[in-house]
Design an enzyme around this catalytic site. Sequence first.
Site, PDB file in Angstrom:
ATOM      1  CE  LYS A   1      -6.655   8.266   8.337  1.00 29.53           C
ATOM      2  NZ  LYS A   1      -7.280   7.155   9.056  1.00 29.53           N
TER       3      LYS A   1
ATOM      4  CG  ASP B   1      -1.893   5.053   4.988  1.00 26.09           C
ATOM      5  OD1 ASP B   1      -1.767   3.961   5.581  1.00 26.09           O
ATOM      6  OD2 ASP B   1      -2.975   5.460   4.522  1.00 26.09           O
TER       7      ASP B   1
ATOM      8  CG  ASP C   1      -5.554   7.683   4.881  1.00 25.83           C
ATOM      9  OD1 ASP C   1      -6.473   8.333   4.313  1.00 25.83           O
ATOM     10  OD2 ASP C   1      -5.742   6.655   5.552  1.00 25.83           O
TER      11      ASP C   1
ATOM     12  CE  LYS D   1      -3.275   2.531   3.032  1.00 22.69           C
ATOM     13  NZ  LYS D   1      -4.108   2.454   4.255  1.00 22.69           N
TER      14      LYS D   1
ATOM     15  CD  GLU E   1      -6.713   5.034   2.655  1.00 21.22           C
ATOM     16  OE1 GLU E   1      -7.708   5.069   3.411  1.00 21.22           O
ATOM     17  OE2 GLU E   1      -5.552   4.840   3.067  1.00 21.22           O
TER      18      GLU E   1
ATOM     19  NE  ARG F   1     -10.802  -1.586   3.776  1.00 21.68           N
ATOM     20  CZ  ARG F   1     -11.368  -1.868   4.942  1.00 21.68           C
ATOM     21  NH1 ARG F   1     -12.529  -2.518   4.981  1.00 21.68           N
ATOM     22  NH2 ARG F   1     -10.796  -1.493   6.069  1.00 21.68           N
TER      23      ARG F   1
HETATM   24  N1  BES Z   1      -4.239   4.236   7.007  1.00 25.35           N
HETATM   25  C1  BES Z   1      -5.362   3.921   7.815  1.00 25.35           C
HETATM   26  C2  BES Z   1      -5.054   2.893   8.905  1.00 25.35           C
HETATM   27  C3  BES Z   1      -4.082   3.346   9.970  1.00 25.35           C
HETATM   28  C4  BES Z   1      -4.545   3.859  11.158  1.00 25.35           C
HETATM   29  C5  BES Z   1      -2.718   3.196   9.778  1.00 25.35           C
HETATM   30  C6  BES Z   1      -3.666   4.251  12.129  1.00 25.35           C
HETATM   31  C7  BES Z   1      -1.819   3.587  10.757  1.00 25.35           C
HETATM   32  C8  BES Z   1      -2.305   4.116  11.945  1.00 25.35           C
HETATM   33  C9  BES Z   1      -6.473   3.351   6.937  1.00 25.35           C
HETATM   34  O1  BES Z   1      -6.545   3.871   5.661  1.00 25.35           O
HETATM   35  C10 BES Z   1      -7.758   3.676   7.608  1.00 25.35           C
HETATM   36  O2  BES Z   1      -8.060   4.835   7.713  1.00 25.35           O
HETATM   37  N2  BES Z   1      -8.507   2.648   8.020  1.00 25.35           N
HETATM   38  C11 BES Z   1      -9.749   2.841   8.665  1.00 25.35           C
HETATM   39  C12 BES Z   1     -10.695   1.794   8.150  1.00 25.35           C
HETATM   40  C13 BES Z   1     -12.104   2.006   8.604  1.00 25.35           C
HETATM   41  C14 BES Z   1     -12.689   3.238   7.951  1.00 25.35           C
HETATM   42  C15 BES Z   1     -12.914   0.783   8.239  1.00 25.35           C
HETATM   43  C16 BES Z   1      -9.545   2.672  10.173  1.00 25.35           C
HETATM   44  O3  BES Z   1      -8.771   1.809  10.581  1.00 25.35           O
HETATM   45  O4  BES Z   1     -10.131   3.444  10.916  1.00 25.35           O
HETATM   46 ZN    ZN Z   2      -4.762   4.567   4.871  1.00 28.07          ZN
HETATM   47 MN    MN Z   3      -7.649   5.632   5.550  1.00 31.76          MN
END
Ligand code: BES
Ligand code: ZN
Ligand code: MN
Length: 490
Positions: free
Chosen positions: A267, A278, A260, A255, A339, A341
């Site tokens: 966020k 990310d 992000d 990825k 995003e 996935r």
């Molecule tokens: N890049 C994030 C995941 C992440 C969170 C990486 C904290 C490193 C530290 C990913 O894109 C994300 O935002 N995932 C969401 C998924 C959810 C919306 C189903 C998450 O984990 O909140």
């Molecule tokens: Zn992400």
């Molecule tokens: Mn994300």
Amino acid sequence: KDDTALVIGLISASGSGDDTADAAEPTLAIGDGILDDAQATAITAALTALQATGSHGEITRIPAPESLSVGLVVAVGLGDADNLDDHDQVRQAAGIAARELDGLESVATTLSTVDLIAAAEGLFLGAYRFDEFRSEKSKPNKTPPQRLTLLVESKSKEAKADLERAVAVADSVAIARDFVNTPPSHLYPEEFAARARTLGSKAGLNVEILDDKELDAQGYGGIIGVGKGSSRLPRLVRLTHTAKKSPKKVALVGKGITFDTGGISIKPAANMDQMTSDMGGAAAVIAATILAARLDLDVSVTATVPMAENMPSSTAQRPGDVLTQYGGRTVEVLNTDAEGRLVLADAIVRACEDDPDYLIDTATLTGAQMVALGTRTPGVMGTEEFRDRVAARSADVGENAWAMPLPAELRADLKSRVADLANVTPHRWGGMLAAGIFLKEFVPENVQWAHIDIAGPAFNTGGPWGYTTKGGTGVPVRTIAAVLEDIAEN
Ligand code: BES
Ligand code: ZN
Ligand code: MN
């Protein structure tokens, strides 16, 4: 006296068997023929006088005995004698020593007589610094030693090869760390792809880059959808190392979200800066492919790396949009922050067009990874046998990815009202696993697959520990390298 410091390992007195506590002294871990008895006795006496215990990671400095050419001896605690067989205990101790050596010109160590590979890896990993974005004035005036000497009892071809491998591994981990540590202002998809091309070509890899127009034309709807909110347009990078003999093929996917924000599903501000990491999965698979070439592993490896910046804007995708992944499946984007996935699905489908035997994808995919396993333990999911093999190799190298399930019942929660699939479940239970279930939809049945979620482990936001400095960690470069070596050799 020269200005070299000698780093030696100190074994803890506790657990040595006899429980005469007052007689317990820590002991030096040194190979034969490196120090004479008088020198060893003098060093042990000085360390004991300073109440050094040899507990793991303890650092004690003493002036060297007269008869040694070096001026300074630095003792690093190795912990119990049992630890000597545990590569990561030695690696971590060496890493801690390396972080304490700034300002010394030259360092020699006897840790290599305990475990040459672990000592070398630990020292090189621990000596990593990232000061590219400090101006001359604020650069630290002490830098890590320029010369590291690993003492061995006797030189051998094997030792030389082990050392070369350790240097290659540490260099490759540093490539991944540099990528992660480079801020999103300076590392956006186009620049990331250009740097991957430069490093990949130098390593002898075949390099192919698709720009946004080509991605759009070829139907990479996931990458385009995620990237279209940003003025920094997406890329797909493909790097290939070709085996000399073996027909075995491994596909790597990482990825590469250079930043992000969450997109329209934005966020919170707190800690959003950490989303510079990310692209940790992308960094790791690029670095691992470069390493495969450098070690000339007898297995073909292709990294397929989607790169995009997830931004909110009037051109961004909206919650509720439907996109068409590469290969034709449709996905309802209920949350633009899920995003990773979406870009991975495109890349996985592309990677599997090459008919790989194995697929390893890795991604900073879910906050749920950290809820489940904490910040240092990656989660690994996938086809069970290969998943367990990846977990085992990961334990060998001290990255410790932990096998997790992909419960089939979660698939029903990814049903969409309008499309083939939704990108999130309506609940947050098993968030890491749900992301894995989403990816599984895009992996052909006949491919041995492992998905490594490194949301926490890719980026160290706490203090330094062992050989892990703050910032990018390079996880899981060494796990992937160990799996590639395992596949090449077995
Ligand atoms: N890049 C994030 C995941 C992440 C969170 C990486 C904290 C490193 C530290 C990913 O894109 C994300 O935002 N995932 C969401 C998924 C959810 C919306 C189903 C998450 O984990 O909140
Ligand atoms: Zn992400
Ligand atoms: Mn994300």
